[in-house]
Design an enzyme around this catalytic site. Sequence first.
Site, short mmCIF file in Angstrom:
data_model
loop_
_atom_site.label_atom_id
_atom_site.label_comp_id
_atom_site.label_asym_id
_atom_site.label_seq_id
_atom_site.Cartn_x
_atom_site.Cartn_y
_atom_site.Cartn_z
N GLY A 177 0.79 -1.23 0.00
CA GLY A 177 0.00 0.00 0.00
C GLY A 177 0.82 1.28 0.00
O GLY A 177 0.56 2.19 -0.78
N ALA A 215 4.05 5.80 11.88
CA ALA A 215 3.96 4.86 13.00
C ALA A 215 4.32 5.51 14.34
O ALA A 215 4.91 4.89 15.20
CB ALA A 215 4.80 3.61 12.75
N SER A 216 3.94 6.77 14.49
CA SER A 216 4.19 7.48 15.75
C SER A 216 2.92 8.01 16.40
O SER A 216 3.00 8.82 17.32
CB SER A 216 5.14 8.65 15.52
OG SER A 216 6.38 8.18 15.05
N LYS A 236 -0.40 9.17 14.78
CA LYS A 236 -1.42 10.05 14.22
C LYS A 236 -2.79 9.39 14.20
O LYS A 236 -3.78 9.97 14.65
CB LYS A 236 -1.06 10.46 12.78
CG LYS A 236 0.13 11.39 12.68
CD LYS A 236 0.44 11.75 11.23
CE LYS A 236 0.73 10.56 10.35
NZ LYS A 236 1.90 9.77 10.74
N THR A 237 -2.85 8.18 13.65
CA THR A 237 -4.14 7.49 13.55
C THR A 237 -4.72 7.27 14.95
O THR A 237 -5.91 7.50 15.19
CB THR A 237 -3.97 6.15 12.81
OG1 THR A 237 -3.50 6.44 11.50
CG2 THR A 237 -5.29 5.41 12.71
N ARG A 270 -1.31 -3.63 8.45
CA ARG A 270 -2.26 -2.50 8.38
C ARG A 270 -3.70 -2.96 8.23
O ARG A 270 -3.97 -4.07 7.78
CB ARG A 270 -1.91 -1.64 7.15
CG ARG A 270 -0.51 -1.05 7.16
CD ARG A 270 -0.51 0.36 7.64
NE ARG A 270 0.82 0.86 7.93
CZ ARG A 270 1.07 2.13 8.24
NH1 ARG A 270 0.08 3.03 8.26
NH2 ARG A 270 2.28 2.53 8.53
N ARG A 308 -5.68 7.20 24.85
CA ARG A 308 -6.90 7.96 25.08
C ARG A 308 -6.66 9.17 25.99
O ARG A 308 -7.45 10.11 26.00
CB ARG A 308 -7.96 7.04 25.70
CG ARG A 308 -7.98 5.66 25.01
CD ARG A 308 -9.23 4.90 25.35
NE ARG A 308 -10.35 5.51 24.67
CZ ARG A 308 -11.59 5.41 25.07
NH1 ARG A 308 -11.89 4.76 26.17
NH2 ARG A 308 -12.55 5.97 24.39
N ASN A 329 -4.30 11.30 25.75
CA ASN A 329 -3.59 12.40 25.10
C ASN A 329 -4.46 13.64 24.91
O ASN A 329 -3.96 14.70 24.54
CB ASN A 329 -3.01 11.92 23.76
CG ASN A 329 -1.94 10.85 23.97
OD1 ASN A 329 -1.30 10.80 25.01
ND2 ASN A 329 -1.78 9.97 22.99
P1 GTP Z 1 1.39 6.15 9.73
O1 GTP Z 1 0.03 5.66 9.45
O2 GTP Z 1 2.47 5.17 9.34
O3 GTP Z 1 1.70 7.51 9.20
O4 GTP Z 1 1.57 6.19 11.35
P2 GTP Z 1 0.68 6.88 12.50
O5 GTP Z 1 1.36 8.16 12.91
O6 GTP Z 1 -0.73 6.97 12.12
O7 GTP Z 1 0.89 5.86 13.70
P3 GTP Z 1 -0.21 5.04 14.56
O8 GTP Z 1 -1.24 5.93 15.18
O9 GTP Z 1 -0.73 3.95 13.72
O10 GTP Z 1 0.68 4.46 15.74
C1 GTP Z 1 1.75 3.59 15.52
C2 GTP Z 1 2.10 2.85 16.76
O11 GTP Z 1 2.27 3.72 17.89
C3 GTP Z 1 1.03 1.83 17.15
O12 GTP Z 1 1.66 0.61 17.38
C4 GTP Z 1 0.42 2.41 18.40
O13 GTP Z 1 -0.01 1.41 19.26
C5 GTP Z 1 1.55 3.26 19.00
N1 GTP Z 1 1.01 4.43 19.76
C6 GTP Z 1 0.15 5.36 19.28
N2 GTP Z 1 -0.19 6.27 20.23
C7 GTP Z 1 0.50 5.92 21.35
C8 GTP Z 1 0.59 6.48 22.67
O14 GTP Z 1 -0.03 7.48 23.02
N3 GTP Z 1 1.42 5.85 23.54
C9 GTP Z 1 2.14 4.73 23.19
N4 GTP Z 1 2.93 4.18 24.09
N5 GTP Z 1 2.07 4.17 21.95
C10 GTP Z 1 1.27 4.75 21.04
MN MN Z 2 -1.73 6.27 10.41
MN MN Z 3 1.52 8.24 7.21
#
Ligand code: GTP
Ligand code: MN
Ligand code: MN
Length: 613
Positions: A213, A266-267, A269-270, A395, A521, A523
Amino acid sequence: MVAAVDQAMDAAGLTNPHVREYVNYWAELTGAERVEVVSASDDSRLIKESLAAGEILPAGDGLYYSRSYFKDTARSEERTIVASNNPSDAGVYNNWRSAEEMRPLLEGKMRGASAGKTMYVIPYLMAPPGSPLEAYAAGVELTDHRTVALHMIRMSRVGVDFVNNLADPNSFVRAVHVTGDLENLGQGTPEDQRYFVTIGDERTILHFGSSYGGNALLGKIAHGLRQAAYDGWASGEFLAEQFMLVGITDKKTGKKYHICGGFPSASGKTNLAMTLAPDALGDRYYVEFYGDDIAWLRVDPEDGKIYAINPEFGVFGVAKDTNAATNPGALDSVAPGTQSLFTNIAYNADTNEVWWEGKTPEPPADVTGWADWKGNLISERAEGDDSPWAHPNSRFTTTLANVPNIAADFENPKGVPIDAVIFGGRTRDREPLIRAITDLAEGVYDGLTLGAEATFAAEGVDGQLRYDPMSMRPFMAYPEGAYAAHWLKVIGQAKDQPIFAHVNWFQRDPEDGHFLWPGYRENLRPLLWLMELKNGEVKGRQTPVGIIPTKDELNLDGLEIKPEDLDTILTIDNDRWRQEMGHREKHLKQFDGLPESIWEAHRRITADLEAEG
Ligand code: GTP
Ligand code: MN
Ligand code: MN
């Protein structure tokens, strides 16, 4: 062949003559056996065909599972290029090459490479229809991979009307995806055959050698981010950023706030957009989802406000660690009946169940029927093999309408007015929970020096710290100095300036590694503080790197956190920060033509840290 291609387009009502010429050109070049024009209404038929062909597998009622080739599971940054006809478009991160060199190279790789396959023609729109940015939003992806078509239908608005009625019929992005022979592409070796090229000034995207993807959904990453960033800069009109976008309503005051922001892939956002938990704070707030990965920002000339749209139509989210506690919204949005797709998680062919690390604390106890993301049976694993069942970058794909907290006005073509811009990354030390920045140049400086630990969303070393300016490093389309200047110009036009903030949910205990902040949750709490700060309701504590909350200003009702952990995440470690400033200087020095106000911000913060230390 030409007659058959024209027939297919006639049957689908695809009338735009420029699109027809483009489709004919690439059908001929790639040697596709047949052409099929795709609309969203074709989804159920395409699903049936994909099931019958074994390209996807049933994963419960209205849910589907697919695997990508095992060497093809993430974006490949080293193979990604933003080309153009102008050498001065070369920056540090865009891997610039000349269009003259790239086009023949890609045409060479793609020539005949779709022989025997169907070429799907996917006309799409990356914007809510009627948006003031619609002129930049239309495109036509050509792909020889049916699963890509299924993803595109979920991630963007798909149908011939989006290209038949263009004000300028030639103003669509040409986005060609050819999968290639995945088993013989030398992924990750010196003989790597893959190329993921966007030719900015020709509005053409040519991706060869992947069906994952992140490399193959060209509406999303290549158009929505790289091409749109280039267009926004070339036109001077807008910014295209890897940003999530949420709305927070305070029912007590009736006020609604909109916050957008960038965290590297993967930090979080979603997770942030889906899971902010208003219920944790009484019945006072509600939080609405607008977007989780891309926002386009412009200033409205009439009211002088910054407006953001989410150009996407769906969510392509990381599965790992998604569960009822961390992200209930994500689970609901992939519930039975949602027509969601899963990629590269673990799958049970007997029961059609799916699993990924963190879905439940332990994997299913009875391993009968379970296979890992590569398709290997768990029951046949060698003794001591404890590799993950799901790929860490596995994903889920679902449409925005399935997200439980989707905003009622998510398709408002104008977008929503922005109150705050936040940046955040995975940083195990130094970065506090939140620090607010009220100055535009300092806010842009903060974005440019965003650092995060690398993740599995891109090929590379997990856990290594690297700079990722505004979370756009993988999507940078033009030089970073010009990028900073464009930010200052666009946001500088706004009558209502946004507040900036840097957030970090990932600070860890140096001894046992636990996360100091519960995250997910919870945040919402620092974001509410940020809005109160903007409203002048709290003052915070000024530090050299921004304003941080005092303990009593942060809403901590019902929160479980150790007092010493809270102290740490609300403290600035001056020594670590002074060290960091040296790294930042080296990082920024790579960029030509960085505006002087960015350097001034850097020097001001450095001097303030020295004065305090
Ligand atoms: P892309 O879709 O690749 O751009 O990434 P994203 O920024 O949307 O990342 P996503 O929200 O999918 O989070 C990626 C990982 O971070 C997941 O494995 C989550 O479980 C973890 N994560 C997200 N929010 C938190 C948080 O507040 N605390 C911790 N410890 N982990 C988090
Ligand atoms: Mn995402
Ligand atoms: Mn992204």
